[in-house]
Design a protein around this motif. Structure first.
Motif, PDB file in Angstrom:
ATOM      1  N   UNK A 159       0.836  -1.215   0.000  1.00  0.00           N
ATOM      2  CA  UNK A 159       0.000   0.000   0.000  1.00  0.00           C
ATOM      3  C   UNK A 159       0.872   1.266   0.000  1.00  0.00           C
ATOM      4  N   UNK A 160       0.302   2.382  -0.487  1.00  0.00           N
ATOM      5  CA  UNK A 160       1.063   3.640  -0.454  1.00  0.00           C
ATOM      6  C   UNK A 160       1.470   3.983   0.981  1.00  0.00           C
ATOM      7  N   UNK A 161       2.592   4.669   1.104  1.00  0.00           N
ATOM      8  CA  UNK A 161       3.079   5.032   2.437  1.00  0.00           C
ATOM      9  C   UNK A 161       2.074   5.919   3.168  1.00  0.00           C
ATOM     10  N   UNK A 162       1.338   6.746   2.405  1.00  0.00           N
ATOM     11  CA  UNK A 162       0.349   7.635   3.031  1.00  0.00           C
ATOM     12  C   UNK A 162      -0.750   6.836   3.742  1.00  0.00           C
ATOM     13  N   UNK A 163      -0.895   5.556   3.368  1.00  0.00           N
ATOM     14  CA  UNK A 163      -1.925   4.720   4.009  1.00  0.00           C
ATOM     15  C   UNK A 163      -1.313   3.704   4.964  1.00  0.00           C
ATOM     16  N   UNK A 164      -0.033   3.829   5.223  1.00  0.00           N
ATOM     17  CA  UNK A 164       0.594   2.949   6.205  1.00  0.00           C
ATOM     18  C   UNK A 164       1.373   1.801   5.611  1.00  0.00           C
ATOM     19  N   UNK A 165       1.394   1.705   4.268  1.00  0.00           N
ATOM     20  CA  UNK A 165       2.176   0.642   3.640  1.00  0.00           C
ATOM     21  C   UNK A 165       3.600   1.093   3.355  1.00  0.00           C
ATOM     22  N   UNK A 166       4.313   0.302   2.553  1.00  0.00           N
ATOM     23  CA  UNK A 166       5.691   0.676   2.221  1.00  0.00           C
ATOM     24  C   UNK A 166       5.807   1.190   0.788  1.00  0.00           C
ATOM     25  N   UNK A 167       4.665   1.241   0.090  1.00  0.00           N
ATOM     26  CA  UNK A 167       4.679   1.752  -1.284  1.00  0.00           C
ATOM     27  C   UNK A 167       5.653   1.008  -2.177  1.00  0.00           C
ATOM     28  N   UNK A 168       5.563  -0.327  -2.173  1.00  0.00           N
ATOM     29  CA  UNK A 168       6.510  -1.131  -2.956  1.00  0.00           C
ATOM     30  C   UNK A 168       6.403  -0.812  -4.448  1.00  0.00           C
ATOM     31  N   UNK A 169       7.540  -0.842  -5.138  1.00  0.00           N
ATOM     32  CA  UNK A 169       7.516  -0.747  -6.600  1.00  0.00           C
ATOM     33  C   UNK A 169       6.975  -2.073  -7.155  1.00  0.00           C
ATOM     34  N   UNK A 170       6.699  -2.098  -8.457  1.00  0.00           N
ATOM     35  CA  UNK A 170       6.190  -3.333  -9.056  1.00  0.00           C
ATOM     36  C   UNK A 170       7.223  -4.463  -8.958  1.00  0.00           C
ATOM     37  N   UNK A 171       8.479  -4.132  -9.205  1.00  0.00           N
ATOM     38  CA  UNK A 171       9.540  -5.160  -9.109  1.00  0.00           C
ATOM     39  C   UNK A 171       9.629  -5.690  -7.672  1.00  0.00           C
ATOM     40  N   UNK A 172       9.561  -4.783  -6.710  1.00  0.00           N
ATOM     41  CA  UNK A 172       9.627  -5.233  -5.302  1.00  0.00           C
ATOM     42  C   UNK A 172       8.437  -6.132  -4.982  1.00  0.00           C
ATOM     43  N   UNK A 173       7.263  -5.753  -5.518  1.00  0.00           N
ATOM     44  CA  UNK A 173       6.095  -6.618  -5.325  1.00  0.00           C
ATOM     45  C   UNK A 173       6.351  -8.003  -5.910  1.00  0.00           C
ATOM     46  N   UNK A 174       6.960  -8.038  -7.096  1.00  0.00           N
ATOM     47  CA  UNK A 174       7.198  -9.335  -7.751  1.00  0.00           C
ATOM     48  C   UNK A 174       8.003 -10.252  -6.838  1.00  0.00           C
ATOM     49  N   UNK A 175       9.023  -9.698  -6.206  1.00  0.00           N
ATOM     50  CA  UNK A 175       9.905 -10.508  -5.350  1.00  0.00           C
ATOM     51  C   UNK A 175       9.160 -10.941  -4.074  1.00  0.00           C
ATOM     52  N   UNK A 176       8.432 -10.016  -3.473  1.00  0.00           N
ATOM     53  CA  UNK A 176       7.756 -10.305  -2.201  1.00  0.00           C
ATOM     54  C   UNK A 176       6.541 -11.222  -2.417  1.00  0.00           C
ATOM     55  N   UNK A 177       5.743 -10.964  -3.454  1.00  0.00           N
ATOM     56  CA  UNK A 177       4.543 -11.788  -3.694  1.00  0.00           C
ATOM     57  C   UNK A 177       4.913 -13.219  -4.073  1.00  0.00           C
ATOM     58  N   UNK A 178       6.026 -13.354  -4.804  1.00  0.00           N
ATOM     59  CA  UNK A 178       6.463 -14.716  -5.156  1.00  0.00           C
ATOM     60  C   UNK A 178       6.740 -15.495  -3.867  1.00  0.00           C
ATOM     61  N   UNK A 179       7.388 -14.846  -2.913  1.00  0.00           N
ATOM     62  CA  UNK A 179       7.679 -15.516  -1.633  1.00  0.00           C
ATOM     63  C   UNK A 179       6.384 -15.788  -0.871  1.00  0.00           C
ATOM     64  N   UNK A 180       5.456 -14.827  -0.888  1.00  0.00           N
ATOM     65  CA  UNK A 180       4.179 -15.007  -0.173  1.00  0.00           C
ATOM     66  C   UNK A 180       3.367 -16.141  -0.778  1.00  0.00           C
TER      67      UNK A 180
END
Ligand SMILES: Cc1cc2nc3c(=O)[nH]c(=O)nc-3n(C[C@H](O)[C@H](O)[C@H](O)COP(=O)(O)OP(=O)(O)OC[C@H]3O[C@@H](n4cnc5c(N)ncnc54)[C@H](O)[C@@H]3O)c2cc1C
Length: 390
Positions: free
Chosen positions: A61-82
């Motif tokens: 989620x965007x940082x303004x909403x309490x998330x870390x505002x991951x880039x798409x590439x960062x999401x790819x790495x984290x979601x694959x692990x999840x």
């Protein structure tokens, strides 16, 4: 410069996510609250609290909403692990349809709508739905939309029927697509509306019996029965729903690819272990070329899928819409990963179709991936048209 290296802090976070999923989430795969209609809300809430405790909730989620505002590439790495467990993204609040809905709302909702409809979803307190597909209208071709909305200058009234609506039962934040009729106040055409799931005009007729069970509350058949919404329910501009749907779909179809890549890797790891230990005709089955070639084909497919996803992500991180590339990725990855899961079943022999391992569940749950967010043929139709245009 093109760089395929994963930064050390992202790699460490990926490993932390994988460990979290293996240690804390995988044990829930045999929980009776993982029902034929998906995880129950009670199970989801328990998993969400585990992720919250590890600071792994809604990290995209965007940082303004309490998330870390991951880039798409960062999401790819984290979601694959999840995705190692289909319950991993549920726990981390990055599963469909919430993940795509949060993305859309963060781009289009006004500040009041953000507070009322988005913030509680980001916080993991409530779920959301995206209601577009219809039995006799919108499907592969959303322009066939038949759910109708009228506007009298003060209120909208919506009537129509939808199906395959993931998470409908129990969701509070509803994004509804309906065709706004000609009126003197607003542009007509496909329009998005926001509604509270408790509205009396939203009638859940039933939850469908489907072959997958990874999505919370399954998939509903829904009727809008004179659903009356105030002017503030308008999401974005009237008549722009198809444009907003595209905004949501390109990243959402990629995040499906990321999560299923993780699940396919898990299936492969189980097949590899079986090939090492199960013997036939005097040696481990993995030493028979027929089996090792299946495992090799899987390894090749997993690698190609990851590169295809990363490339589309990289384009989006560089400001491109990447509609064409995300179509290529969605059609390729969904077809290839399903073949990977099928080969894993084959390597396991008879137990492959039993719940002795999780491979059977991955195979079954993954089948729908070739259909939702655009069936393979529809992506190929779009890719083919672009190719012919030159
Ligand atoms: C598990 C699951 C969850 C879903 N969740 C949601 C949700 O939350 N919200 C929502 O609104 N929808 C949801 N859907 C619906 C999904 O978006 C649709 O299934 C998808 O868009 C296809 O539409 P359809 O099922 O009506 O198929 P149809 O449009 O009837 O198409 C049937 C088949 O025709 C073929 N076809 C269609 N067009 C072409 C073409 N141009 N060229 C070649 N072949 C073509 C394809 O093979 C396609 O599979 C979900 C679906 C599934 C399976």
């Amino acid at each position: 410069m093109i760089d395929f290296a994963i930064p050390a802090d992202l790699a460490a976070e990926r490993d932390r996510v994988r460990r979290f999923v293996i240690d804390k989430i995988v044990p829930y795969e045999r929980d009776p609250r993982l029902t034929a209609h998906g995880p129950t809300d009670e199970l989801r809430q328990e998993l969400v609290e585990l992720a919250r405790a590890e600071k792994l909730l809604t990290v995209q989620a965007p940082e303004s909403l309490g998330g870390r505002g991951l880039t798409h590439i960062e999401q790819a790495v984290i979601y694959e692990a999840a995705g190692w467990s289909t319950l991993g993204p549920v726990a981390m609040n990055c599963a469909a349809p919430d993940e795509g809905n949060m993305f859309l709302l963060s781009k289009v909702a006004d500040p009041d709508q953000v507070q009322r409809f988005l913030a509680p979803v980001v916080a993991g307190h409530q779920r959301s739905v995206f209601a577009m597909t219809e039995p006799d209208g919108a499907g592969s071709d959303p322009a066939q939309l038949s759910t109708a909305a009228t506007f009298d200058g003060e209120n909208f009234t919506i009537n129509g029927r939808k199906w395959l609506i993931t998470g409908a039962n129990g969701a509070k934040t509803w994004i509804i697509m309906a065709r706004l009729a000609s009126n003197p106040h607003l542009p007509e055409g496909p329009t998005l509306f926001l509604a509270d799931g408790d509205e009396p005009g939203i009638v859940i007729e039933r939850t469908m019996n489907t072959m997958d069970r990874n999505y919370v509350a399954g998939h509903g058949v829904v009727r809008f029965d004179n659903l009356v919404l105030p002017r503030e329910a308008l999401l974005g501009e009237a008549g722009q729903a198809l444009r907003y749907a595209q905004l949501r779909l390109a990243p959402a179809r990629l995040t499906h690819c990321m999560r299923w890549l993780g699940a396919a890797e898990r299936a492969q790891s189980i097949a590899v272990e079986h090939a090492r230990t199960r013997t036939a005709f005097g040696k481990p089955i993995g030493e028979h070329e027929g089996v090792s070639f299946m495992l090799a084909d899987n390894e090749i497919a997993l690698h190609q899928c990851r590169l295809t996803i990363w490339h589309a992500c990289w384009l989006m991180d560089n400001g491109e819409k990447a509609r064409h590339e995300s179509s290529i990725a969605k059609s390729f990855v969904s077809e290839e990963l399903f073949k990977v899961a099928d080969r894993c079943v084959q390597v396991l022999g008879g137990i492959g179709i039993s719940d002795e391992t999780v491979v059977e569940m991955i195979f079954r749950d993954m089948r729908a991936f070739r259909l939702y967010d655009g069936p393979t043929e529809v992506h190929k139709y779009a890719i083919g048209r672009k190719v012919l245009r030159g």
